[in-house]
Write a protein that holds these residues in place. Structure first.
Motif, PDB file in Angstrom:
ATOM      1  N   GLY A  58      21.414  61.400  51.064  1.00 15.10           N
ATOM      2  CA  GLY A  58      20.054  61.320  50.542  1.00 15.10           C
ATOM      3  C   GLY A  58      19.367  62.669  50.653  1.00 15.10           C
ATOM      4  N   ALA A  59      20.131  63.702  50.444  1.00 18.26           N
ATOM      5  CA  ALA A  59      19.602  65.055  50.570  1.00 18.26           C
ATOM      6  C   ALA A  59      19.613  65.730  49.203  1.00 18.26           C
ATOM      7  N   PRO A  60      18.750  66.646  48.935  1.00 14.89           N
ATOM      8  CA  PRO A  60      17.764  67.180  49.863  1.00 14.89           C
ATOM      9  C   PRO A  60      16.602  66.198  50.096  1.00 14.89           C
ATOM     10  N   PRO A  61      15.896  66.312  51.159  1.00 16.57           N
ATOM     11  CA  PRO A  61      16.016  67.329  52.190  1.00 16.57           C
ATOM     12  C   PRO A  61      17.131  66.996  53.171  1.00 16.57           C
ATOM     13  N   LEU A  62      17.828  68.024  53.600  1.00 20.16           N
ATOM     14  CA  LEU A  62      18.879  67.906  54.605  1.00 20.16           C
ATOM     15  C   LEU A  62      18.308  68.404  55.919  1.00 20.16           C
ATOM     16  N   LYS A  63      18.409  67.581  56.940  1.00 16.02           N
ATOM     17  CA  LYS A  63      17.937  67.990  58.262  1.00 16.02           C
ATOM     18  C   LYS A  63      19.150  68.209  59.161  1.00 16.02           C
ATOM     19  N   VAL A  64      19.233  69.398  59.718  1.00 16.81           N
ATOM     20  CA  VAL A  64      20.320  69.761  60.622  1.00 16.81           C
ATOM     21  C   VAL A  64      19.756  69.730  62.036  1.00 16.81           C
ATOM     22  N   HIS A  65      20.371  68.935  62.888  1.00 18.88           N
ATOM     23  CA  HIS A  65      19.879  68.751  64.255  1.00 18.88           C
ATOM     24  C   HIS A  65      20.639  69.651  65.220  1.00 18.88           C
ATOM     25  N   GLN A  82      35.256  74.905  67.013  1.00 18.38           N
ATOM     26  CA  GLN A  82      35.323  73.498  66.625  1.00 18.38           C
ATOM     27  C   GLN A  82      33.986  72.892  67.019  1.00 18.38           C
ATOM     28  N   ILE A  83      33.169  72.521  66.028  1.00 20.20           N
ATOM     29  CA  ILE A  83      31.842  71.991  66.334  1.00 20.20           C
ATOM     30  C   ILE A  83      31.552  70.736  65.525  1.00 20.20           C
ATOM     31  N   LYS A  84      30.657  69.950  66.062  1.00 23.52           N
ATOM     32  CA  LYS A  84      30.225  68.676  65.473  1.00 23.52           C
ATOM     33  C   LYS A  84      28.716  68.791  65.268  1.00 23.52           C
ATOM     34  N   ILE A  85      28.308  68.908  64.006  1.00 18.89           N
ATOM     35  CA  ILE A  85      26.909  69.169  63.678  1.00 18.89           C
ATOM     36  C   ILE A  85      26.234  67.877  63.217  1.00 18.89           C
ATOM     37  N   PRO A  86      25.198  67.417  63.928  1.00 16.99           N
ATOM     38  CA  PRO A  86      24.466  66.229  63.472  1.00 16.99           C
ATOM     39  C   PRO A  86      23.586  66.578  62.260  1.00 16.99           C
ATOM     40  N   VAL A  87      23.686  65.767  61.201  1.00 14.86           N
ATOM     41  CA  VAL A  87      22.888  65.973  59.991  1.00 14.86           C
ATOM     42  C   VAL A  87      22.300  64.634  59.534  1.00 14.86           C
ATOM     43  N   THR A  88      21.148  64.707  58.886  1.00 19.78           N
ATOM     44  CA  THR A  88      20.547  63.511  58.298  1.00 19.78           C
ATOM     45  C   THR A  88      19.911  63.865  56.964  1.00 19.78           C
ATOM     46  N   GLY A  89      19.836  62.866  56.119  1.00 20.57           N
ATOM     47  CA  GLY A  89      19.113  62.944  54.859  1.00 20.57           C
ATOM     48  C   GLY A  89      18.134  61.788  54.829  1.00 20.57           C
ATOM     49  N   SER A  90      17.581  61.495  53.662  1.00 22.03           N
ATOM     50  CA  SER A  90      16.614  60.404  53.576  1.00 22.03           C
ATOM     51  C   SER A  90      17.273  59.029  53.585  1.00 22.03           C
ATOM     52  N   GLY A  93      22.573  59.326  58.001  1.00 27.89           N
ATOM     53  CA  GLY A  93      22.951  60.516  58.751  1.00 27.89           C
ATOM     54  C   GLY A  93      24.405  60.431  59.154  1.00 27.89           C
ATOM     55  N   GLY A  94      24.832  61.432  59.850  1.00 26.46           N
ATOM     56  CA  GLY A  94      26.205  61.462  60.322  1.00 26.46           C
ATOM     57  C   GLY A  94      26.492  62.773  61.013  1.00 26.46           C
ATOM     58  N   TYR A  95      27.766  63.061  61.137  1.00 27.76           N
ATOM     59  CA  TYR A  95      28.209  64.288  61.787  1.00 27.76           C
ATOM     60  C   TYR A  95      29.102  65.080  60.846  1.00 27.76           C
ATOM     61  N   LEU A  96      28.913  66.372  60.860  1.00 26.52           N
ATOM     62  CA  LEU A  96      29.761  67.297  60.127  1.00 26.52           C
ATOM     63  C   LEU A  96      30.742  67.904  61.131  1.00 26.52           C
ATOM     64  N   TYR A  97      31.997  67.474  61.050  1.00 31.95           N
ATOM     65  CA  TYR A  97      33.054  67.964  61.937  1.00 31.95           C
ATOM     66  C   TYR A  97      33.678  69.197  61.308  1.00 31.95           C
ATOM     67  N   THR A  98      33.713  70.284  62.050  1.00 29.96           N
ATOM     68  CA  THR A  98      34.213  71.530  61.487  1.00 29.96           C
ATOM     69  C   THR A  98      35.227  72.197  62.405  1.00 29.96           C
ATOM     70  N   PHE A  99      36.105  72.957  61.787  1.00 32.04           N
ATOM     71  CA  PHE A  99      37.056  73.780  62.527  1.00 32.04           C
ATOM     72  C   PHE A  99      37.182  75.097  61.781  1.00 32.04           C
ATOM     73  N   SER A 100      36.924  76.196  62.471  1.00 32.97           N
ATOM     74  CA  SER A 100      37.009  77.529  61.878  1.00 32.97           C
ATOM     75  C   SER A 100      37.861  78.425  62.758  1.00 32.97           C
ATOM     76  N   VAL A 101      38.495  79.389  62.111  1.00 30.25           N
ATOM     77  CA  VAL A 101      39.286  80.377  62.856  1.00 30.25           C
ATOM     78  C   VAL A 101      38.783  81.773  62.509  1.00 30.25           C
ATOM     79  N   ARG A 102      38.990  82.665  63.451  1.00 35.02           N
ATOM     80  CA  ARG A 102      38.533  84.039  63.274  1.00 35.02           C
ATOM     81  C   ARG A 102      39.729  84.945  63.040  1.00 35.02           C
ATOM     82  N   ASP A 103      39.651  85.725  61.985  1.00 27.64           N
ATOM     83  CA  ASP A 103      40.710  86.675  61.659  1.00 27.64           C
ATOM     84  C   ASP A 103      40.689  87.801  62.697  1.00 27.64           C
TER      85      ASP A 103
END
Length: 152
Positions: A58-65, A82-90, A93-103
């Motif tokens: 239900g975004a925008p608006p997207l709220k990042v907690h 490796q982070i879990k970002i809480p997000v909500t829309g109108s 809501g839910g969680y954005l699970y991410t995994f990143s690597v650094r060169d």
């Protein structure tokens, strides 16, 4: 030497306020470090580029907690994040699970996994998002993309 009770109370109150202020400052600085990082920014950018995910929230608006600092899923070191970002829309809501690597040569971060898991259980692989038409025809299904059961 004898110290009065009122002086001890004042010292206790001062120490409590100083400690609380220090902890609050450290919490704020840690959250700021997360939100300013490339691995956080890349993940949110990928979420915002996915119309199906944004519509589901239900975004925008997207709220990042704020990230839950005590969550064991969240792990960052010099080589991976490796982070879990809480997000909500109108809508939800839910969680954005991410995994990143650094060169190691360029020191730049690259997003290797980004999965949105909604409260209702639906998941979406943002690196391989479903096309908007397919998402509407599959609206009764609960899963798009990756299985995130091991992330709970």
């Amino acid at each position: 030497m004898r110290v009065s009770t009122s002086k001890l109370q004042q010292l206790t109150i001062f120490t409590t306020l100083l400690t609380g202020g220090g902890m609050g400052t450290m919490y704020y600085l840690q959250q700021k470090k997360f939100t300013e990082s490339d691995y956080h920014r890349l993940a949110l950018q990928k979420l915002e580029e996915c119309p199906v995910a944004m519509q589901s929230l239900g975004a925008p608006p997207l709220k990042v907690h704020n990230i839950h600092l005590t969550d064991r899923y969240n792990r960052v070191d010099q080589h991976m994040a490796q982070i879990k970002i809480p997000v909500t829309g109108s809508k939800t809501g839910g969680y954005l699970y991410t995994f990143s690597v650094r060169d190691p040569n360029t020191y730049s971060w690259s997003l290797k996994q980004a999965v949105l898991k909604l409260r209702e259980g639906q998941t979406m692989d943002l690196l391989n998002p479903p096309p908007p038409a397919a998402a509407q025809s599959r609206a009764t299904e609960h899963t798009y993309g990756l299985d995130t059961d091991h992330w709970n």
